[in-house]
Design an enzyme around this catalytic site. Structure first.
Site, PDB file in Angstrom:
ATOM      1  CG  ASP A   1      -1.791   1.223   1.363  1.00  0.00           C
ATOM      2  OD1 ASP A   1      -2.270   1.708   0.320  1.00  0.00           O
ATOM      3  OD2 ASP A   1      -2.010   1.722   2.486  1.00  0.00           O
ATOM      4  CB  SER A   2       0.156   4.806  -0.461  1.00  0.00           C
ATOM      5  OG  SER A   2      -0.964   4.850   0.412  1.00  0.00           O
TER       6      SER A   2
ATOM      7  CE1 TYR B   1       2.597   5.409  -3.308  1.00  0.00           C
ATOM      8  CE2 TYR B   1       1.306   3.559  -4.117  1.00  0.00           C
ATOM      9  CZ  TYR B   1       2.513   4.079  -3.706  1.00  0.00           C
ATOM     10  OH  TYR B   1       3.616   3.271  -3.690  1.00  0.00           O
ATOM     11  N   GLY B   2      -3.036   9.091  -3.351  1.00  0.00           N
ATOM     12  CA  GLY B   2      -4.323   9.617  -3.840  1.00  0.00           C
ATOM     13  C   GLY B   2      -4.228  10.846  -4.723  1.00  0.00           C
TER      14      GLY B   2
ATOM     15  CB  CYS C   1      -3.137   0.790  -2.465  1.00  0.00           C
ATOM     16  SG  CYS C   1      -3.238   2.529  -2.890  1.00  0.00           S
ATOM     17  CG  ASN C   2      -9.560   0.999  -3.134  1.00  0.00           C
ATOM     18  OD1 ASN C   2     -10.489   0.435  -3.671  1.00  0.00           O
ATOM     19  ND2 ASN C   2      -9.267   0.815  -1.867  1.00  0.00           N
ATOM     20  CB  THR C   3      -4.715   5.198  -5.299  1.00  0.00           C
ATOM     21  OG1 THR C   3      -5.576   5.657  -4.253  1.00  0.00           O
ATOM     22  CG2 THR C   3      -4.412   6.332  -6.235  1.00  0.00           C
TER      23      THR C   3
ATOM     24  CD  GLU D   1      -1.135   6.584   6.710  1.00  0.00           C
ATOM     25  OE1 GLU D   1      -0.119   6.563   7.411  1.00  0.00           O
ATOM     26  OE2 GLU D   1      -1.446   5.650   5.938  1.00  0.00           O
TER      27      GLU D   1
ATOM     28  CB  CYS E   1      -9.709   4.666   0.501  1.00  0.00           C
ATOM     29  SG  CYS E   1      -8.126   5.096   1.258  1.00  0.00           S
ATOM     30  CB  THR E   2      -6.838  -0.160   1.936  1.00  0.00           C
ATOM     31  OG1 THR E   2      -5.734   0.696   1.606  1.00  0.00           O
ATOM     32  CG2 THR E   2      -7.166  -1.029   0.756  1.00  0.00           C
ATOM     33  CG  HIS E   3      -5.774   4.913   4.714  1.00  0.00           C
ATOM     34  ND1 HIS E   3      -5.169   4.478   3.568  1.00  0.00           N
ATOM     35  CD2 HIS E   3      -4.788   5.427   5.490  1.00  0.00           C
ATOM     36  CE1 HIS E   3      -3.873   4.722   3.627  1.00  0.00           C
ATOM     37  NE2 HIS E   3      -3.614   5.296   4.795  1.00  0.00           N
TER      38      HIS E   3
HETATM   39  N1  DGL Z   1      -4.918   3.364   0.881  1.00  0.00           N
HETATM   40  C1  DGL Z   1      -4.916   3.909  -0.434  1.00  0.00           C
HETATM   41  C2  DGL Z   1      -6.143   3.510  -1.213  1.00  0.00           C
HETATM   42  O1  DGL Z   1      -6.758   2.499  -0.929  1.00  0.00           O
HETATM   43  C3  DGL Z   1      -4.813   5.403  -0.573  1.00  0.00           C
HETATM   44  C4  DGL Z   1      -4.017   6.158   0.371  1.00  0.00           C
HETATM   45  C5  DGL Z   1      -3.247   7.245  -0.303  1.00  0.00           C
HETATM   46  O2  DGL Z   1      -3.818   8.192  -0.844  1.00  0.00           O
HETATM   47  O3  DGL Z   1      -2.039   7.085  -0.263  1.00  0.00           O
HETATM   48  O4  DGL Z   1      -6.492   4.194  -2.151  1.00  0.00           O
END
Ligand code: DGL
Length: 266
Positions: A10-11, A42-43, A73-75, A153, A185-187
């Site tokens: 993930d990011s 990463y977003g 990570c979705n992005t 975060e 988003c995995t967060h």
């Molecule tokens: N956890 C990442 C996702 O699922 C995004 C977090 C980020 O923006 O870095 O998209």
């Protein structure tokens, strides 16, 4: 049977929500987790940058002997999955978008299934494109929520301020009358209860971690790659270490993790 580890990246540390679900669904499996904290978030990065980071991280995880890769990570799933599949054709690569798309397309006949995610994922339109391809009767309104990743975060959730920010995103006009909301988003599993609180039980809130863990189980079985016993220790690696990441990791993974820094970009 194959007792090599699964590589998960993930990011940052949000992908630990997926790692946790994988460990619960597949207790025999060992994982190597990589959080690219040096490049977080990463977003709001370009597709080109995310592709380059994802390629480098996948190469690193494969050099550590990983038998499969989960893009937690979705992005990165939106921007780099096809590229990684082309680049590493022999390795099973799992993304977090497809299993969630399949779940929604099968579960809902018609109506609105919304998605909340980072700017990058929303801009890619990966969820509307893929869901509508499988089930054209579904509408997929979207909302970008760029404040949520840094907020989470920092360990900032389950309080009045986080609830106010979440409420403000979820009050978007196009989210009225939805049946379900994908936490894209995995967060976001960490704010699931605050999202559910906003909708007062009227909307199904879909968190992809468990859907992806079940999908990973299926892929390993199909490929004959399941581990038959737990062997060796899990590893948690970040590209830029800070003690606050280690603190917050506990919240994402459900127990303490020891983060090790590897500067794979140097
Ligand atoms: N956890 C990442 C996702 O699922 C995004 C977090 C980020 O923006 O870095 O998209």
């Amino acid at each position: 049977m194959n007792n090599k580890p699964i590589g998960i990246f993930d990011s940052g540390i949000g992908g630990l929500t997926v790692a946790k679900a994988i460990k619960e669904a597949l207790p025999n499996e060992r994982i190597i987790y990589f959080g690219d904290t040096a490049h977080l978030p990463y977003g709001d990065k370009s597709k080109e940058s995310i592709r380059a980071y994802s390629k480098r991280i996948t190469g690193f995880l494969l050099s550590k002997g990983c038998k499969a890769i989960v893009i937690a990570c979705n992005t990165a799933s939106a921007h780099a999955y096809s590229e990684l599949r082309k680049f590493y054709p022999k390795v099973p690569i799992i993304n977090v978008v497809n299993p969630t798309v399949n779940y929604c397309a099968e579960k809902f006949d018609a109506g609105k299934v919304a998605v909340m995610a980072t700017k990058g994922t929303i801009k890619s339109r990966i969820y509307p494109r893929k869901i509508k391809k499988k089930n054209p009767a579904l509408e997929v309104p979207q909302v970008a929520a760029p404040l949520l990743v840094p907020m989470i975060e920092e360990g900032y959730f389950n309080n009045n301020i986080s609830q106010t920010i979440i409420n403000s995103y979820l009050s978007a006009k196009n989210l009225q009358d939805i049946q379900a909301l994908i936490l894209g988003c995995t967060h976001y599993p960490l704010i699931k209860s605050e999202v559910e609180h906003f909708f007062q039980g009227d909307v199904e809130v879909i968190d992809s971690a468990s859907v992806v863990a079940e999908f990973t189980k299926k892929v390993l079985k199909k490929e004959g790659l399941e581990a038959d016993k737990p062997e060796g220790k899990d590893q948690f690696i970040v590209s830029d270490y800070t003690s606050s990441f280690e603190e917050t990791s506990k919240l994402f993974f459900g127990k303490s993790v020891h983060l090790v820094e590897e500067r794979i970009w140097d």
